[in-house]
Design a protein around this motif. Structure first.
Motif, PDB file in Angstrom:
ATOM      1  N   THR A   1       0.784  -1.120  -0.165  1.00  0.00           N
ATOM      2  CA  THR A   1       0.030   0.086   0.007  1.00  0.00           C
ATOM      3  C   THR A   1       0.859   1.215  -0.058  1.00  0.00           C
ATOM      4  O   THR A   1       0.315   2.398  -0.392  1.00  0.00           O
ATOM      5  CB  THR A   1      -0.987  -0.001   1.329  1.00  0.00           C
ATOM      6  N   THR A   2       1.805   1.125   0.652  1.00  0.00           N
ATOM      7  CA  THR A   2       3.022   2.387   0.607  1.00  0.00           C
ATOM      8  C   THR A   2       3.526   2.578  -0.521  1.00  0.00           C
ATOM      9  O   THR A   2       3.928   3.684  -1.207  1.00  0.00           O
ATOM     10  CB  THR A   2       3.968   2.513   1.721  1.00  0.00           C
ATOM     11  N   THR A   3       3.869   1.285  -1.396  1.00  0.00           N
ATOM     12  CA  THR A   3       4.581   1.565  -2.403  1.00  0.00           C
ATOM     13  C   THR A   3       4.068   2.048  -3.517  1.00  0.00           C
ATOM     14  O   THR A   3       4.525   2.798  -4.472  1.00  0.00           O
ATOM     15  CB  THR A   3       5.027   0.095  -2.943  1.00  0.00           C
ATOM     16  N   TYR A   4       2.669   1.716  -3.588  1.00  0.00           N
ATOM     17  CA  TYR A   4       1.946   2.294  -4.855  1.00  0.00           C
ATOM     18  C   TYR A   4       0.926   3.439  -4.448  1.00  0.00           C
ATOM     19  O   TYR A   4       0.065   4.084  -5.198  1.00  0.00           O
ATOM     20  CB  TYR A   4       0.806   1.282  -5.495  1.00  0.00           C
ATOM     21  N   ALA A   5       1.181   4.154  -3.313  1.00  0.00           N
ATOM     22  CA  ALA A   5       0.446   5.223  -3.025  1.00  0.00           C
ATOM     23  C   ALA A   5       1.196   6.524  -3.695  1.00  0.00           C
ATOM     24  O   ALA A   5       2.325   6.554  -3.848  1.00  0.00           O
ATOM     25  CB  ALA A   5       0.548   5.457  -1.328  1.00  0.00           C
ATOM     26  N   GLN A   6       0.374   7.428  -4.069  1.00  0.00           N
ATOM     27  CA  GLN A   6       0.982   8.517  -4.971  1.00  0.00           C
ATOM     28  C   GLN A   6       0.993   9.626  -4.046  1.00  0.00           C
ATOM     29  O   GLN A   6       0.038  10.055  -3.364  1.00  0.00           O
ATOM     30  CB  GLN A   6      -0.430   8.554  -6.009  1.00  0.00           C
ATOM     31  N   ASP A   7       2.010  10.477  -4.117  1.00  0.00           N
ATOM     32  CA  ASP A   7       2.581  11.528  -3.294  1.00  0.00           C
ATOM     33  C   ASP A   7       2.037  12.650  -4.170  1.00  0.00           C
ATOM     34  O   ASP A   7       2.455  12.841  -5.494  1.00  0.00           O
ATOM     35  CB  ASP A   7       3.910  11.461  -3.197  1.00  0.00           C
ATOM     36  N   ALA A   8       1.271  13.678  -4.020  1.00  0.00           N
ATOM     37  CA  ALA A   8       0.605  14.723  -4.201  1.00  0.00           C
ATOM     38  C   ALA A   8       2.021  15.680  -4.834  1.00  0.00           C
ATOM     39  O   ALA A   8       1.625  16.047  -6.131  1.00  0.00           O
ATOM     40  CB  ALA A   8      -0.143  15.719  -3.536  1.00  0.00           C
ATOM     41  N   SER A   9       2.864  15.535  -4.392  1.00  0.00           N
ATOM     42  CA  SER A   9       4.104  16.463  -4.698  1.00  0.00           C
ATOM     43  C   SER A   9       4.719  15.994  -6.014  1.00  0.00           C
ATOM     44  O   SER A   9       5.679  16.559  -6.736  1.00  0.00           O
ATOM     45  CB  SER A   9       5.195  16.513  -3.572  1.00  0.00           C
ATOM     46  N   ASN A  10       4.544  14.633  -6.152  1.00  0.00           N
ATOM     47  CA  ASN A  10       5.082  13.997  -7.536  1.00  0.00           C
ATOM     48  C   ASN A  10       4.006  14.260  -8.498  1.00  0.00           C
ATOM     49  O   ASN A  10       4.609  13.770  -9.846  1.00  0.00           O
ATOM     50  CB  ASN A  10       5.401  12.550  -7.388  1.00  0.00           C
ATOM     51  N   ASP A  11       2.985  14.700  -8.382  1.00  0.00           N
ATOM     52  CA  ASP A  11       1.951  14.761  -9.693  1.00  0.00           C
ATOM     53  C   ASP A  11       2.660  15.875 -10.693  1.00  0.00           C
ATOM     54  O   ASP A  11       3.256  16.962 -10.211  1.00  0.00           O
ATOM     55  CB  ASP A  11       0.625  15.454  -8.907  1.00  0.00           C
ATOM     56  N   ALA A  12       2.228  15.471 -11.896  1.00  0.00           N
ATOM     57  CA  ALA A  12       2.648  16.762 -13.056  1.00  0.00           C
ATOM     58  C   ALA A  12       1.746  17.860 -12.901  1.00  0.00           C
ATOM     59  O   ALA A  12       0.606  17.878 -12.532  1.00  0.00           O
ATOM     60  CB  ALA A  12       2.671  15.917 -14.217  1.00  0.00           C
ATOM     61  N   THR A  13       2.375  18.954 -13.182  1.00  0.00           N
ATOM     62  CA  THR A  13       1.554  20.132 -13.268  1.00  0.00           C
ATOM     63  C   THR A  13       0.955  20.249 -14.433  1.00  0.00           C
ATOM     64  O   THR A  13       0.931  19.293 -15.334  1.00  0.00           O
ATOM     65  CB  THR A  13       2.619  21.424 -13.083  1.00  0.00           C
ATOM     66  N   TRP A  14      -0.086  21.274 -14.597  1.00  0.00           N
ATOM     67  CA  TRP A  14      -0.722  21.561 -15.586  1.00  0.00           C
ATOM     68  C   TRP A  14       0.041  21.710 -16.927  1.00  0.00           C
ATOM     69  O   TRP A  14      -0.280  21.155 -17.829  1.00  0.00           O
ATOM     70  CB  TRP A  14      -1.666  22.869 -15.564  1.00  0.00           C
ATOM     71  N   GLU A  15       1.168  22.410 -16.797  1.00  0.00           N
ATOM     72  CA  GLU A  15       1.914  22.847 -18.020  1.00  0.00           C
ATOM     73  C   GLU A  15       2.653  21.354 -18.535  1.00  0.00           C
ATOM     74  O   GLU A  15       2.856  21.184 -19.755  1.00  0.00           O
ATOM     75  CB  GLU A  15       3.125  23.860 -17.630  1.00  0.00           C
ATOM     76  N   GLU A  16       3.271  20.839 -17.306  1.00  0.00           N
ATOM     77  CA  GLU A  16       3.908  19.446 -17.823  1.00  0.00           C
ATOM     78  C   GLU A  16       3.001  18.457 -18.481  1.00  0.00           C
ATOM     79  O   GLU A  16       3.297  17.830 -19.408  1.00  0.00           O
ATOM     80  CB  GLU A  16       4.551  18.872 -16.443  1.00  0.00           C
TER      81      GLU A  16
END
Length: 194
Positions: free
Chosen positions: A17-32
């Motif tokens: 569960t911790t391996t596949y949890a998505q960290d919000a800080s790693n999300d791509a921005t709108w521009e990316e």
């Protein structure tokens, strides 16, 4: 032995569960995300809408910040409606999508289509021309007239490559997530409760 298996099971569940949890800080921005879609836009080859009779070949796609402009063949009708047993055909120069209004997506790998659902009828067929049957039955039998833009709330994009199709579907899904968050932030900043 039972305690060992139980401990191992708890460890595996916690690790998974911790391996596949998505960290919000790693999300791509709108521009990316827009840059990623721009990089792979040549793989988007056809489009249609659930009311369109056939797929429309895409000539070119322009992407700027919150808009996608899809150039289609002006000589290919996107809608046929029978009136008095004669077909009235609609033609458009291009399609504009307002990505700020993207609400959700649906992807089917079986047909390579990414369906985008947008709020406020944000799919606009622009420079629409209607070809209609003349009432006087004299040549030419069909005439053309410019009519107002046609709007829809969804569109399907067909991608030519299965791997790219999966990746673009995820990118559009992420845009829907970002757009929803942006709308919610704007609503909160305005002071409106709904």
């Amino acid at each position: 032995m039972k305690i060992f298996k139980l401990t191992l099971l708890v460890f595996l569940i916690a690790f998974t569960t911790t391996t596949y949890a998505q960290d919000a800080s790693n999300d791509a921005t709108w521009e990316e995300t827009i840059n990623f879609i721009t990089k792979y836009k040549e793989y988007i080859v056809e489009t249609n809408h659930r009311t369109i009779n056939s797929h429309l070949e895409i000539k070119n796609i322009d992407i700027v910040d919150t808009s996608i402009k899809i150039h289609i063949d002006l000589n290919k009708d996107f809608y046929i409606k029978k009136i008095n047993h004669y077909p009235n055909r609609l033609f458009a120069d291009f399609i504009m999508l307002n990505l700020k209004n993207i609400n959700s997506t649906h992807y089917s790998s079986s047909y390579g289509g990414i369906q985008l659902y947008l709020k406020n009828n944000a799919v606009n067929f622009k420079n629409v021309i209607e070809s209609y049957r003349n009432k006087n039955n004299s040549k030419p039998y069909y005439s053309e007239r410019k009519i107002k833009d046609i709007t829809y709330d969804d569109i399907i994009l067909y991608v030519d490559d299965e791997d790219v199709s999966d990746r673009l579907a995820k990118a559009f899904e992420h845009l829907a997530y970002l757009a929803t968050n942006k709308r919610e932030e704007e609503r909160k900043a305005s002071g409106d409760k709904f």
